[in-house]
Design a protein around this motif. Structure first.
Motif, PDB file in Angstrom:
ATOM      1  N   ALA A   1      24.736  17.954 -18.548  1.00 54.15           N
ATOM      2  CA  ALA A   1      23.824  16.846 -18.879  1.00 54.15           C
ATOM      3  C   ALA A   1      22.469  17.063 -18.220  1.00 54.15           C
ATOM      4  N   LEU A   2      22.495  17.527 -16.974  1.00 53.98           N
ATOM      5  CA  LEU A   2      21.235  17.786 -16.277  1.00 53.98           C
ATOM      6  C   LEU A   2      20.456  18.905 -16.954  1.00 53.98           C
ATOM      7  N   GLY A   3      21.153  19.976 -17.331  1.00 53.00           N
ATOM      8  CA  GLY A   3      20.472  21.091 -17.993  1.00 53.00           C
ATOM      9  C   GLY A   3      19.783  20.654 -19.287  1.00 53.00           C
ATOM     10  N   VAL A   4      20.458  19.840 -20.075  1.00 53.26           N
ATOM     11  CA  VAL A   4      19.912  19.399 -21.360  1.00 53.26           C
ATOM     12  C   VAL A   4      18.734  18.453 -21.157  1.00 53.26           C
TER      13      VAL A   4
ATOM     14  N   LYS B   1      12.989  17.072 -21.225  1.00 55.33           N
ATOM     15  CA  LYS B   1      11.860  16.421 -20.562  1.00 55.33           C
ATOM     16  C   LYS B   1      10.721  17.400 -20.330  1.00 55.33           C
ATOM     17  N   GLN B   2      11.073  18.606 -19.950  1.00 57.78           N
ATOM     18  CA  GLN B   2      10.061  19.653 -19.768  1.00 57.78           C
ATOM     19  C   GLN B   2       9.239  19.818 -21.048  1.00 57.78           C
TER      20      GLN B   2
ATOM     21  N   ASP C   1       4.819  23.394 -12.980  1.00 55.95           N
ATOM     22  CA  ASP C   1       4.742  22.010 -12.490  1.00 55.95           C
ATOM     23  C   ASP C   1       5.466  21.042 -13.430  1.00 55.95           C
ATOM     24  N   LEU C   2       5.340  21.283 -14.726  1.00 52.40           N
ATOM     25  CA  LEU C   2       6.030  20.401 -15.683  1.00 52.40           C
ATOM     26  C   LEU C   2       7.543  20.601 -15.608  1.00 52.40           C
ATOM     27  N   THR C   3       7.943  21.818 -15.315  1.00 54.73           N
ATOM     28  CA  THR C   3       9.376  22.095 -15.162  1.00 54.73           C
ATOM     29  C   THR C   3       9.927  21.327 -13.961  1.00 54.73           C
ATOM     30  N   ARG C   4       9.180  21.332 -12.885  1.00 58.96           N
ATOM     31  CA  ARG C   4       9.588  20.583 -11.692  1.00 58.96           C
ATOM     32  C   ARG C   4       9.602  19.068 -11.980  1.00 58.96           C
ATOM     33  N   ALA C   5       8.581  18.605 -12.680  1.00 55.19           N
ATOM     34  CA  ALA C   5       8.522  17.176 -13.023  1.00 55.19           C
ATOM     35  C   ALA C   5       9.710  16.783 -13.902  1.00 55.19           C
ATOM     36  N   GLY C   6      10.056  17.656 -14.837  1.00 55.39           N
ATOM     37  CA  GLY C   6      11.191  17.394 -15.713  1.00 55.39           C
ATOM     38  C   GLY C   6      12.503  17.328 -14.937  1.00 55.39           C
ATOM     39  N   LEU C   7      12.643  18.218 -13.964  1.00 51.61           N
ATOM     40  CA  LEU C   7      13.843  18.208 -13.113  1.00 51.61           C
ATOM     41  C   LEU C   7      13.942  16.903 -12.335  1.00 51.61           C
ATOM     42  N   ARG C   8      12.840  16.496 -11.770  1.00 55.18           N
ATOM     43  CA  ARG C   8      12.847  15.258 -10.981  1.00 55.18           C
ATOM     44  C   ARG C   8      13.183  14.054 -11.855  1.00 55.18           C
TER      45      ARG C   8
END
Lengths: 225, 225
Positions: free
Chosen positions: A28-31, A36-37, A58-65
């Motif tokens: 679920a987190l991966g998807v 979001k990224q 930076d967008l990848t990090r924001a998407g993870l958060r």
């Protein structure tokens, strides 16, 4: 011209570490992270003429958060770094190297045209041992607009000196295959996960299910070189 | 200035009919349909300078078709018409009328600024009995670009003759609240579903959990009129 993330590199290969860190929630987190990224690339491209552009890293990090907050997962600083580091070293799909090598053997000019920023792409390409097999590694960071903006796709013709209609574009992402088709590339959609294509009235020139289909689906391009 | 879909009108109110038509899948269909509809607004806005623009109605239908294919649901022509007709007559959130009436009682100019096309908005506003409570019903169809494109938000200042900083913008959609904030509106994000806000480094001026918060969150705007 290949898309990178999701096409040459498996963005869901972070799922294993995600599952270790958050048992039962890795997939679920991966998807959600990936969704979001991509959403963020669109928001910063569309809003205010790109004034709020941020790098793909930076967008990848924001998407993870965001994804962790949305799923109620407490993301420690060390877990964040481990996941981001994993994203930096995504696995290439198994057939990636073989396909690029086959294209090079036939004298075909190859390249990547990616939303990833140059540092990310450099590490990903080197980690996967692909550096000798790609003539062009093009990042939209040069123009600070993400695909599907036409300026992003225009990097391909600009770098190669070829018109769009002579560049075969390959993506596993249906939205990217659609955007590339709209832009004017003869496009192969590699439908790796047996998904429906976008319902917007345009189909890509070709559809396959692995990168190997590049070799069969563009015989004319191959023969002409 | 209110967003319409998701803010005044409950886009998930189609879930009941969806559940009747596809037992056990109604909620999943409602969520994926909405996500895809929004994704399509972004793709047609970003690609090729808007050359592939389609109306919100058409994108809503495209999103429904995609969502059904993705979920493996056979969508008959009659089921499609029933769901689309439901989307035309979405329920207003319970407090919508009361809030608009309270604003009008205080002499505040009110409006909708929506991705919806004019015919959809007209029916939605009349179905909900809101036609006397809205001074402006603005559709991005006039400029053929969807939010978060700045030209879409610019419809607010253009219609009212007020600068963006004097227009309170209200949306339940976090991406819209973000885009409106970036554009320059003092924005209230109505966080109806207790979600995290976007992680892009910008927060809306205010956050609430129902439209009633409009009345409390903009006392200055109210007092000045």
């Amino acid at each position: 011209m290949f898309d990178a993330y999701g096409t040459l590199f498996d963005v869901y290969s972070v799922g294993l570490l995600a599952e270790q860190l958050f048992p039962g929630q890795g997939q679920a987190l991966g998807v959600l992270w990936r969704d979001k990224q991509i959403e963020y690339t669109r928001l910063v491209t569309t809003s205010n003429g790109g004034e709020f552009y941020q790098s793909f890293w930076d967008l990848t990090r924001a998407g993870l958060r965001y994804a962790c907050k949305r799923l109620g997962l407490a993301l420690s600083a060390s877990a964040e770094e481990r996941l981001m580091n994993q994203y930096r070293h995504l696995s290439a799909f198994p057939e990636t190297r073989e396909v690029l090598q086959a294209l090079k053997n036939r004298g075909i000019v190859t390249g990547v045209l990616s939303n990833g920023d140059p540092a990310m792409l450099d590490i990903a390409v080197r980690s996967a041992g692909l550096e000798g097999l790609l003539d062009h590694v093009l990042s939209v960071d040069a123009i600070r607009k993400y695909k599907t903006h036409p300026d992003a796709y225009a990097l391909g013709p600009q770098a190669t000196g070829l018109p769009a209609r002579q560049i075969a574009f390959v993506s596993c992402n249906s939205w990217d295959a659609l955007g590339a088709t709209w832009y004017g590339f003869p496009t192969l959609w590699v439908n790796r996960y047996a998904l429906p294509f976008e319902e917007l009235g345009t189909l890509p020139a070709r559809t396959g299910n692995s990168l190997l289909d590049v070799l069969e689906f563009f015989p004319d391009a191959i023969a002409s070189i």
